[in-house]
Motif scaffolding. Structure first.
Motif, mmCIF file in Angstrom:
data_model
loop_
_atom_site.group_PDB
_atom_site.id
_atom_site.type_symbol
_atom_site.label_atom_id
_atom_site.label_comp_id
_atom_site.label_asym_id
_atom_site.label_seq_id
_atom_site.Cartn_x
_atom_site.Cartn_y
_atom_site.Cartn_z
ATOM 1 N N GLY A 183 0.616 -1.158 -0.116
ATOM 2 C CA GLY A 183 -0.044 0.073 -0.052
ATOM 3 C C GLY A 183 0.776 1.296 0.076
ATOM 4 O O GLY A 183 0.157 2.364 -0.189
ATOM 5 N N THR A 184 2.117 1.036 0.006
ATOM 6 C CA THR A 184 3.020 2.377 0.000
ATOM 7 C C THR A 184 2.920 2.922 -1.303
ATOM 8 O O THR A 184 2.927 2.221 -2.383
ATOM 9 C CB THR A 184 4.421 2.025 0.529
ATOM 10 O OG1 THR A 184 5.031 0.991 -0.340
ATOM 11 C CG2 THR A 184 4.531 1.505 1.950
ATOM 12 N N VAL A 185 3.321 4.086 -1.335
ATOM 13 C CA VAL A 185 3.531 4.959 -2.863
ATOM 14 C C VAL A 185 4.925 5.486 -2.987
ATOM 15 O O VAL A 185 5.741 4.986 -1.861
ATOM 16 C CB VAL A 185 2.555 6.311 -2.738
ATOM 17 C CG1 VAL A 185 1.235 5.986 -2.782
ATOM 18 C CG2 VAL A 185 3.018 7.253 -1.692
ATOM 19 N N SER A 186 5.369 5.957 -4.062
ATOM 20 C CA SER A 186 6.894 6.185 -4.296
ATOM 21 C C SER A 186 7.383 7.082 -3.075
ATOM 22 O O SER A 186 8.517 6.818 -2.669
ATOM 23 C CB SER A 186 6.972 7.211 -5.450
ATOM 24 O OG SER A 186 6.428 5.889 -6.713
ATOM 25 N N ALA A 187 6.551 8.154 -2.708
ATOM 26 C CA ALA A 187 7.213 9.070 -1.448
ATOM 27 C C ALA A 187 7.535 8.281 -0.403
ATOM 28 O O ALA A 187 8.511 8.466 0.219
ATOM 29 C CB ALA A 187 6.244 10.203 -1.345
ATOM 30 N N ASP A 188 6.897 7.246 -0.193
ATOM 31 C CA ASP A 188 6.952 6.277 1.338
ATOM 32 C C ASP A 188 8.165 5.460 1.252
ATOM 33 O O ASP A 188 9.139 5.528 2.123
ATOM 34 C CB ASP A 188 5.770 5.313 1.427
ATOM 35 C CG ASP A 188 4.351 6.127 1.524
ATOM 36 O OD1 ASP A 188 4.701 7.285 2.190
ATOM 37 O OD2 ASP A 188 3.350 5.801 1.337
ATOM 38 N N LYS A 189 8.431 5.021 -0.039
ATOM 39 C CA LYS A 189 9.514 4.073 -0.367
ATOM 40 C C LYS A 189 10.733 5.110 -0.248
ATOM 41 O O LYS A 189 11.830 4.504 0.356
ATOM 42 C CB LYS A 189 9.516 3.522 -1.740
ATOM 43 C CG LYS A 189 8.355 2.408 -1.671
ATOM 44 C CD LYS A 189 8.178 1.644 -2.931
ATOM 45 C CE LYS A 189 7.039 0.756 -3.182
ATOM 46 N NZ LYS A 189 5.649 1.468 -3.273
#
Length: 298
Positions: A183-189
């Motif tokens: 459920g993470t997006v690019s910013a989270d990664k």
């Protein structure tokens, strides 16, 4: 071949010519490459040797088939593109696909020892590829296809880089890392990489983030201010069919051109504007010296 009473069996062959005046993309994928990469201990998340091997095999295919105008590769897949004017094998689907797949596989196996000298190939862990041909009616849609593959490259590489960093440097299990990334997006990664491990994803090698694009290099041409990138397909389709001598002349020029491997953005117009011969299908003049922004092939 002499006529015989058995020749009637040829009537069961089905015509499979692809639509004329369309872009042909033959996309190949590795079969069972998860097992193969595990058996030969590919480095995670990216093994530069494996990617360089894929690129070397693709360059060999480009040199062997001058009708190809561009190719794009990431991980264990490669997309090879034929211009709408291509008449190779009378545009027969099976001939085009099997030729690309078999030629690529042959060079991949032949070059394996160059990149993995201490890991000789052994059955049943032998590399093989499957392939399919898809046709696209315009240069704009072809570019959207290429953009889709490069976006997919970025998405997958960011995930894999984060996942394997969490496992290898964060001592997490595969299951725990997978659950945290769900459920993470690019910013989270990007935040996980930077805050936990001090890794700035932007500093990762371009080959990992953007994949590899192959094309023939000619003298740099400046596009007309009144000509939109993406219109080349319309002009090329309306041209009369080339004679055999014209086709042979163009093939000779393409064979002499250098095939280069680049790791650049192919989504924006700049890439295509600087290389108008890709979409127009008209080779330019051979450069006197290598362009500074490309990686020459042997």
């Amino acid at each position: 071949m002499a006529n015989s009473k058995f020749e009637y069996v040829k009537d069961f062959e089905q015509p499979d010519a692809l639509l004329p005046n369309t872009w042909i993309v033959v996309r190949i994928d590795g079969r069972g490459f998860h097992k193969l990469s595990d058996h030969y201990a590919f480095v995670k998340p990216n093994d530069r040797r494996a990617l360089d091997l894929m690129n070397a095999a693709a360059v060999a295919v480009m040199k062997d088939l001058p009708d190809l105008c561009i190719a794009y590769g990431v991980s264990d897949e490669y997309s090879f593109v034929f211009h709408p004017t291509c008449q190779l094998f009378e545009r027969r689907n099976a001939k085009l696909v099997t030729t690309i797949v078999s030629t690529f596989t042959a060079y991949y196996i032949h070059l394996w020892s160059t990149y993995f000298p201490s890991k000789p190939l052994q059955p049943p862990y032998l590399p093989s590829f499957d392939g399919r041909a898809v046709i696209y009616p315009s240069a704009r849609i072809l570019r959207d296809y290429m953009s889709w593959r490069q976006v997919d490259c970025h998405i997958n590489n960011l995930y894999n880089t984060t996942f394997w960093t969490m496992v290898q440097q964060g001592d997490m299990s595969n299951t725990d890392a997978e659950q945290e990334l769900k459920g993470t997006v690019s910013a989270d990664k990007n935040e996980i990489l930077f805050k936990r491990f001090g890794i700035n994803y932007n500093n990762e090698e371009e080959i990992y983030k953007k994949g590899s694009v192959l094309y023939r290099q000619y003298e740099l041409q400046q596009p007309s201010q009144e000509h939109e990138v993406g219109d080349e397909d319309e002009s090329s389709i309306s041209e009369p069919k080339q004679s055999r001598s014209q086709q042979d002349k163009l093939k000779k020029l393409r064979r002499k051109a250098q095939v280069v491997v680049d790791h650049v953005d192919i989504i924006r117009d700049e890439f295509w504007q600087r290389r108008p011969w890709i979409l127009s299908g008209k080779p330019g003049k051979l450069p006197a010296a290598d362009s500074n922004d490309t990686q020459a092939t042997q």
